[in-house]
Write a protein that holds these residues in place. Structure first.
Motif: not given
Lengths: 312, 496
Positions: A53-54, A76, A83, A87, A101, A105, B111, B114-116, B118-123, B255-256, B259
């Motif tokens: 992510i980063l 990923r 997290t 969220g 989700y 994927y 988003e 509401r912290n929703s 980050e899960p998208l960024l992890g996808s 992302r960068e 975050l």
């Protein structure tokens, strides 16, 4: 066993501070690693770098052989990430949310349906699948988030405080799930403040403070390293006929370090309890001692944690 | 779209790879779009006003139009209703698209709050897919509502007064509505990247709302004026702004950046500190280092804006020259250029109100002030206005030179006498000031970059150094030459 996660000199600089500095770490396939540290230590940033992510400022990391920078998408695809905050999209129904989700994927519709049902059943949410997420309790939401992170059957699962909002029963379900994942060969990277959880689930612990790794090992190794050798306490039914020192000096002087004693009890440390204790107990019996209990004094992981966090 | 695609051996050719990557990016984006549109449709706070604006507002507009037509027809002012209806079409289309701003701020900043996100960024989604998906989602619903609103209004008009729209005007209004919606959404993304809360984003949204309000007023004037061709220029400008904002969005909504951004603070003291730090070496202010080392380094490191400026000026000169043939001067002015015999002595006393007085301080102050304003405008316009400010006089010189050539005046001699003497100093000064102003404006579009002298503050620091060390001295010499040398040369070659 194969190394699944490998970090070498992993560093992340932000504009105003360095969040992670020169982290070297290896996590094996099927291992549960608990990643401990105070707030702001760099746990989340480490997880974000390992989940692509980063981007790290310096250093390198791979997950299942894939570089987290150059092969970010593969990484990923291979990992699951729970997290710190669930969220969720609260206007959505649980099943629709998970389906969304699954689609991200690239899972086929039928596969998504089966996998979602399987996980909903596993976490006791099958009956609530048609309800809106806004109607869910905190614990239920956390479970949905956990299911989301497990949808793609990840090879490495990164969990950031997975049981923080859960009641004891739900927390146990999560811990059971983690244990089950380990049994299936999944690797789990567990960020937690819950030391009981860390000790009961993790094969190894890594402690981080101010972005630097300060300790790494099994719970027992860390206890030994930072709290010293195990402490054994022997209680007798009646006073020993001879002095403790006389008994110990006879072949055990270099193996037992007496902490305190009375006529009826002895507390000592030994670096190798497996070898020392049977021999010592046999000698005690020969000396006519009536042993009531032999117990290892509990040294908690919390002591290790506090010692490390306060010292470094 | 992804690193995976770029390294996949299965894809043989580069073009096929690009097409596949674009297709995949779009397919992923549409997953996001579908979810977000469904989510918006579940929110009555968004849905109810859109429905009202789509279905009820056109009816009210139609009613108002009929009343207005009846009223003005009594006074034989039939031109007014003809102009009123396109205006009504524009308003009916514009109101629903204002919701695109609300949705965009909600989807991009909400988003995050509401912290929703980050899960998208992890996808596995790419940054581009995520950006595109949200962009389309924020635009689709309000824009669809706007089209339906326009259709409903046209239907009402046809049913009530038998009005049918001119297809060209209708196309212009549909394009304007579409582009305006995209400007609001892409602008909202840029705003969202500078905030971490919806509240802060709403406050910053005035940077979008106010220019849009001005634009709407300008469009209204044009529609009532009936000068529909100008609308094409507005559409073209909006397309350019859209492209710029999309580029900024892609640069910043990733992302960068999402975050890594720590807090929303704009601390003038710190910014000033960063700016002044650029003038110090080893913590000391050193004019010698600035002049001998730093400024040459800056010039060497930034050839691109200078080249861009020179090309733009060259093209403008040629365009100005070509315009002279297309728009010739009136015949009474078409005479070979001559000046009075005493030109060299009287020029200094000339006082045209819109021009600087022909004395050294006045010319110097005028030129320095103009370049300073140009830099301010550069920052506000991503560098564009700064360039335009220099292109206009160069274009005029091109036009004038060609016009004089048609009268028999030697254009090379004209340039050599009237422009070259002081232009040798003033033109490089203007080009450098404009180029570095352009660079400062462009840093805003190119998004944040890490590094000591990167970003707007770094570029502004460089501009100040160039301005003080090179531009001002050149302008001063140029002003002296313009007062004492140029008139002599002009007089020598062109006096009667």
């Amino acid at each position: 066993m194969e190394t699944l996660i490998r970090a070498e000199g992993l560093t992340k600089d932000f504009e105003k501070h360095t969040a992670v500095s020169g982290l070297d770490l290896q996590v094996r396939q099927g291992e549960v690693l608990a990643f401990l540290g105070p707030n702001g230590a760099g746990k989340t940033t480490t997880v974000r770098m390992l989940t692509s992510i980063l981007r790290p400022t310096r250093g390198a990391a791979t997950v299942a052989g894939h570089d987290v920078v150059r092969e970010a998408r593969q990484v990923r695809m291979l990992v699951g990430h729970l997290t710190e905050f669930p969220g969720l999209y609260l206007r959505m129904h649980a099943r629709d949310y998970l389906d969304f989700y699954g689609e991200l994927y690239g899972m086929a519709r039928a596969t998504r349906r089966d996998r979602i049902q399987e996980l909903l059943l596993q976490f006791g949410l099958a009956d609530a699948a048609h309800r809106r997420l806004s109607e869910f309790s905190k614990g239920m939401r956390q479970k949905v988030a956990l299911i989301r992170s497990m949808l793609n059957s990840p090879r490495a699962l990164f969990l950031d405080e997975p049981t923080s909002a859960m009641d004891p029963h739900s927390a146990k379900q999560v811990r059971d799930a983690v244990a089950q994942l380990r049994g299936q060969g999944h690797t789990v990277f567990l960020c937690t403040h819950n030391l009981f959880e860390a000790e009961s689930l993790a094969d190894r612990l890594a402690m981080i403070r101010r972005g630097k790794l300060i300790a790494l090992g099994t719970p027992q190794e860390l206890k030994t390293q930072f709290l010293g050798a195990p402490i054994i306490e022997i209680q007798l039914a009646r006073a020993l006929g001879q002095s403790w020192s006389g008994l110990i000096q006879n072949g055990l002087a270099d193996k037992i370090r007496v902490l305190d004693y009375s006529e009826m009890h002895l507390r000592y440390r030994t670096d190798d309890p497996r070898a020392t204790n049977p021999y010592f107990l046999a000698k005690l019996s020969e000396a006519g001692a009536k042993i009531v209990t032999v117990a290892e004094t509990h040294q908690s992981l919390e002591q290790v944690y506090l010692k490390l966090v306060q010292e470094t | 779209m992804s690193d995976y695609m770029l390294t996949s051996p299965a894809v043989a050719s580069r073009s096929a790879l690009s097409l596949y990557a674009i297709g995949e990016t779009l397919a992923d984006a549409l997953i996001i779009t579908r979810r977000e549109v469904r989510d918006s449709l579940r929110d009555w706070r968004i849905l109810a006003p859109i429905l009202i604006l789509t279905l009820i507002f056109p009816w009210i507009m139609n009613f108002t139009t009929r009343v207005a037509i009846d009223f003005v027809t009594e006074y034989s002012a039939t031109i007014i209703p003809i102009r009123l209806i396109p205006f009504g079409l524009m308003i009916v289309g514009f109101f629903p698209i204002t919701f695109s701003l609300v949705i965009a701020l909600e989807t991009f900043v909400g988003e995050r709050e509401r912290n929703s996100l980050e899960p998208l960024l992890g996808s596995p989604l790419s940054d581009a897919s995520l950006y595109l998906g949200k962009l389309i989602a924020a635009t689709a619903l309000p824009l669809g509502a706007a089209y339906i609103g326009i259709l409903a209004y046209l239907t009402w008009l046809y049913v009530s007064i038998g009005y049918t729209s001119d297809p060209l005007v209708l196309t212009q209004i549909l394009l304007l509505t579409t582009m305006e919606a995209f400007v609001m959404v892409t602008g909202a993304v840029v705003v969202s990247t500078h905030t971490t809360s919806v509240r802060a984003a709403n406050l910053l949204a005035s940077f979008i709302i106010i220019p849009m309000a001005f634009l709407l007023q300008a469009e209204s004037v044009l529609l009532f004026w009936g000068n529909y061709n100008v609308l094409w220029y507005i559409i073209a400008a909006l397309v350019i702004i859209d492209l710029i904002l999309v580029r900024m969005g892609i640069q910043t909504f990733n992302r960068e950046e999402i975050l890594s951004r720590e807090v929303d603070d704009i601390n003038p003291k710190k910014l000033l500190g960063r700016l002044t730090a650029q003038f110090r070496v080893s913590n000391k202010f050193s004019p010698r280092w600035l002049i001998a080392e730093n400024v040459p380094q800056i010039l060497k490191a930034n050839p691109l804006p200078v080249v861009v400026t020179l090309i733009a000026l060259g093209v403008t000169f040629v365009v100005g020259w070509l315009y002279a043939a297309q728009f010739p001067l009136p015949p009474e002015l078409m005479q070979p250029l001559q000046v009075q015999k005493d030109f060299a002595t009287t020029a200094a006393g000339a006082n045209m109100t819109f021009m600087p007085q022909l004395n050294t301080p006045a010319i110097f102050i005028h030129n320095a002030r103009t370049l300073l304003i140009s830099a301010v405008l550069a920052v506000a316009s991503f560098g564009v206005l700064s360039l335009i400010m220099l292109m206009v006089p160069v274009g005029l010189v091109g036009f004038l030179t060609a016009a004089l050539a048609h009268t028999g005046t030697n254009p090379a001699l004209f340039l050599a006498a009237f422009i070259l003497p002081h232009g040798l100093f003033e033109l490089p000064a203007a080009v450098l000031a404009t180029a570095f102003g352009l660079r400062a404006g462009a840093t805003i579009i190119s998004g944040p970059r890490r590094g000591e002298n990167s970003g707007l503050i770094g570029a502004l620091g460089d501009w100040i150094k160039i301005f003080v060390v090179i531009v001002l001295p050149l302008l001063l010499i140029g002003a002296v030459v313009e007062v004492y040398v140029t008139p002599q040369i002009v007089s020598y070659f062109f006096a009667r």
